[in-house]
Structures are given as C-alpha cells and as structure tokens.
Design a protein around this motif. Structure first.
Motif: not given
Length: 177
Positions: A70-85
């Motif tokens: 529950i903690i990891e999934l939203p954090l993962y998506w925020v980071l992935k979309n913030a970096f947009q690598r």
C-alpha cells in the motif's frame, strides 16, 4: 543535467555490455521466466500460504506485506512519473528490448522494487530464507536488465525503494501492534 550525464553514460554502457553478445537471446529466454516471478502473483500466493500455514508469523507477514505494498505502489508511480526516464531501447537503437514493458518509464524498476520488498519481509519473518529471498530479488533485477527494459540504476533505485518500504512497514506494524 550535468550531474546525471555520467550516470546515463554508465547505464547505457552497462546495458550495451549486457545485451550486445551472442548469448543475449538465450539469456532473454531465462530472464523472462525469472522476471515473471516478479509480476505480483507469487507475492499474493506467498502471503496467503504464510497466513494459512504459519500460526506464529503468518498473519503478521501477510498484514505487513499488504501495508508495505500500500505504501510502495503509489510511491513507485509518483517516482516513475516524476523521473520520466526513457527505457534503454528508447535511448539507443543498439539496445534490444526482449519484452514489452507494462508501463512507459523505467526509473525505478517496479519488478525489482517488489522483489526486494518481499525479500526483506521474508528475511525478517523467516530468517532462514534470507539468502534465497535476496538472490531471487537480485535475479529479478538482473533479468530486467537482460531483457533490455531497465538500466542498472533503475534496478538499484528499485532495490533501495523496496527494502525501504518493507523496513518502514515493519516499523509501522510494530508501532500499531
């Protein structure tokens, strides 16, 4: 960003090293199998089996795992979309992707994040599984590189994120109990 240039250069060189040899298609076949173990289904199965078969730690393992994801999934998506690598095959035509990734960006590696999250929880609740669990998580990360969908630093950040979310969840679970 000049700070990121050496990291990008290293990542691309490492990907090319891993993927430009005559064995890469053979490694890709094995890597697909390893990578599939990190798709999520196995985590649900492990949690349910622990709950059903282990009266001592099973419930705590399952609940801590749910909290961690529950903690990891939203954090993962925020980071992935913030970096947009962009993914390796998008940055160089010399890099072949052996699978189609499930999302657009590469940093962090979600498969690696989840693998290291699960390995950390298994190591905490079942210390005898520490080495095989982390070997499995490490193998998932390497498989993602060998499949051409992630860079080394995607996997490194994913492993740190997974272990961090698991540790945070363990501490939070302890406070709540």
């Amino acid at each position: 960003m000049k700070v990121m240039a050496p990291i990008v250069k290293f990542d691309l060189a490492f990907s090319l090293f891993c993927l430009q040899h005559r064995f890469s298609s053979g490694f890709a076949r094995a890597s697909r199998i390893v990578s599939r173990t990190g798709d999520g289904h196995l985590y649900v199965l492990i949690g349910c089996l622990a709950y059903l078969l282990d009266d001592r730690y099973g419930q705590a393992f399952l609940l801590t795992g749910i909290l961690a994801f529950i903690i990891e999934l939203p954090l993962y998506w925020v980071l992935k979309n913030a970096f947009q690598r962009r993914r390796p095959h998008e940055l160089s035509s010399l890099v072949q992707a052996f699978i189609t990734p499930s999302d657009r960006f590469s940093l962090p590696s979600g498969h690696t994040t989840a693998g290291f999250l699960m390995a950390t929880l298994l190591a905490h609740f079942y210390p005898s599984l520490t080495e095989p669990a982390f070997l499995w998580a490490f193998s998932i990360g390497i498989a993602r590189i060998l499949l051409g969908v992630h860079f080394f630093t995607d996997v490194l950040v994913g492993s740190l994120l997974g272990m961090g979310c698991a540790q945070f969840s363990l501490q939070l679970s302890e406070l709540l109990s």
